[in-house]
Motif scaffolding. Structure first.
Motif, PDB file in Angstrom:
ATOM      1  N   GLU A  30       0.823  -1.206   0.000  1.00  0.00           N
ATOM      2  CA  GLU A  30       0.000   0.000   0.000  1.00  0.00           C
ATOM      3  C   GLU A  30       0.863   1.264   0.000  1.00  0.00           C
ATOM      4  O   GLU A  30       0.515   2.267  -0.637  1.00  0.00           O
ATOM      5  N   ARG A  69      -5.686   6.654   6.733  1.00  0.00           N
ATOM      6  CA  ARG A  69      -6.497   5.953   5.742  1.00  0.00           C
ATOM      7  C   ARG A  69      -7.762   6.759   5.442  1.00  0.00           C
ATOM      8  O   ARG A  69      -8.354   7.354   6.344  1.00  0.00           O
ATOM      9  N   ARG A  74      -8.328   3.220   1.793  1.00  0.00           N
ATOM     10  CA  ARG A  74      -7.121   3.415   0.979  1.00  0.00           C
ATOM     11  C   ARG A  74      -6.083   4.205   1.765  1.00  0.00           C
ATOM     12  O   ARG A  74      -6.408   5.211   2.405  1.00  0.00           O
TER      13      ARG A  74
END
Length: 390
Positions: A30, A69, A74
């Motif tokens: 990520e 986040r 995300r």
């Protein structure tokens, strides 16, 4: 979830503190996705830099990373720190503090509310730590975000500008026009002269290495060339600090594998006489390191390699050539704009915070007095002298 922007109810974020390495390692994909999608992230906080640095320097240390986040889960921001002991308690330093030129966080700054929450988390670190240090904050991050955020905060802090940051901005792909605007007639004539004199010595060629295999196979040549330059002799070279060789031998191939590194050499016949290590971004090139063989300084090999790489960056569409912090003579001469990096110590309102601040202030005064009394020149002085010789 923390509601951040009340005027936009759909915008909400979660702030997390990660304190275990295994948890941070699970976030690496990520982090990579976030870093790759941003237009101008801090190149020294790419996953390759962070985890290569931890492998060499993080053993036995405690980490604390701030993670933001978005509502859709995300990853939107990260800012990693390590805990360090201090007067009466612990403080925080950023990762890669001994090998980076920038230390601002990686964040989606165009996402309303993201950086605001990250800074709330940064400020909240003082509840458990008596100081937080950030040595090289880029001016854009400072002016847009951190300076306004700190304006109404009562905590004592130390701020200074440790280095200038020259940059060359290419408005188009016409490098010759840029070069003529930055180099006078005599300078261009001298440059053509040293180019011709070097060609008279033998075959001159430039080579770029950008794949993992190529970079790994040329690290030995880089080390050997470093040993023939003045920087290594004065212990300001790429491999001069403890652990630097192991760290860079892991890092540089990893950066190349991610498409974020260019290792360039200038050869005379088959002998490398200059090397440049450049960091690659979407429209960005960062001059991380430049070295040359002292035996050829009359031929200006470093300057020749630099000029060639600036032309290449311009012609391939990289609009920003970042010389990185340090107002050396050649950087200032070739720059089209000047910025700065900011250093910030933020202290908790406590006895430990007060004692830490006094200790740091005393050390700064002591080092300054030692330099003045002993005539010690700074690294910027030595680098400027090196460039003037070349």
């Amino acid at each position: 979830m923390f509601e951040v922007n009340a005027a936009n109810a759909h915008l909400s974020f979660a702030l997390q503190r990660v304190t275990k390495l295994e948890d941070l390692l699970t976030l690496r994909p990520e982090m990579e996705e976030l870093f790759a999608r941003l237009p101008n992230p801090n190149p020294y906080f790419s996953p390759e830099w962070l985890f290569s640095w931890w492998s060499e320097y993080g053993q036995g240390k405690d980490l604390l990373a701030l993670i933001v986040r978005a509502e859709d889960e995300r990853l939107s921001a990260y800012w990693p720190f390590i805990k360090v002991s201090g007067v009466g308690g612990a403080g925080l330093w950023p990762w890669v503090n001994n090998h980076s030129n920038y230390s601002d966080p990686v964040a989606d700054q165009d996402l309303p509310g993201c950086v605001e929450l990250l800074l709330d988390g940064y400020y909240g670190l003082l509840r458990d730590h008596h100081f937080v240090w950030a040595p090289f904050l880029r001016d854009t991050f400072w002016n847009r975000w951190l300076s306004p955020f700190l304006k109404d905060k009562p905590e004592r802090r130390l701020e200074r500008i440790p280095r200038d940051v020259p940059r060359a901005i290419f408005p188009d792909e016409d490098f010759d026009s840029y070069w003529e605007s930055k180099q006078g007639y005599k300078s261009r004539k001298t440059f053509r002269y040293v180019e011709r004199k070097l060609r008279e010595r033998g075959e001159v060629r430039f080579e770029d290495y950008e794949t993992e295999k190529e970079v790994r196979s040329h690290l030995g040549a880089l080390c050997e060339l470093e040993s023939r330059g003045w920087k290594q002799q004065e212990r300001v070279g790429l491999f001069s600090t403890q652990g630097a060789r192991a760290f860079l031998f892991e890092l540089l191939p990893a950066l190349a594998a991610a498409g974020r590194l260019r290792l360039s050499f200038l050869y005379l016949d088959d002998l490398p006489i200059a090397c440049e290590l450049g960091l690659l971004g979407r429209e960005f090139y960062g001059l991380h390191h430049l070295c040359y063989d002292e035996a050829y300084d009359c031929d200006s090999p470093g300057r020749q390699l630099l000029a060639r790489n600036m032309r290449k960056c311009c012609e391939e569409g990289r609009r920003t050539f970042d010389f990185l912090p340090g107002a050396n003579a050649y950087k200032t001469k070739l720059a089209t704009e000047q910025s700065v990096v900011r250093e910030l110590h933020l202290f908790r309102r406590s006895l430990s915070g007060f004692l830490t601040r006094k200790s740091i202030e005393g050390n700064v005064r002591k080092r300054k007095k030692q330099r003045l009394d002993q005539g010690i020149r700074t690294r910027a002085d030595r680098n400027a002298e090196e460039v003037l010789r070349s």
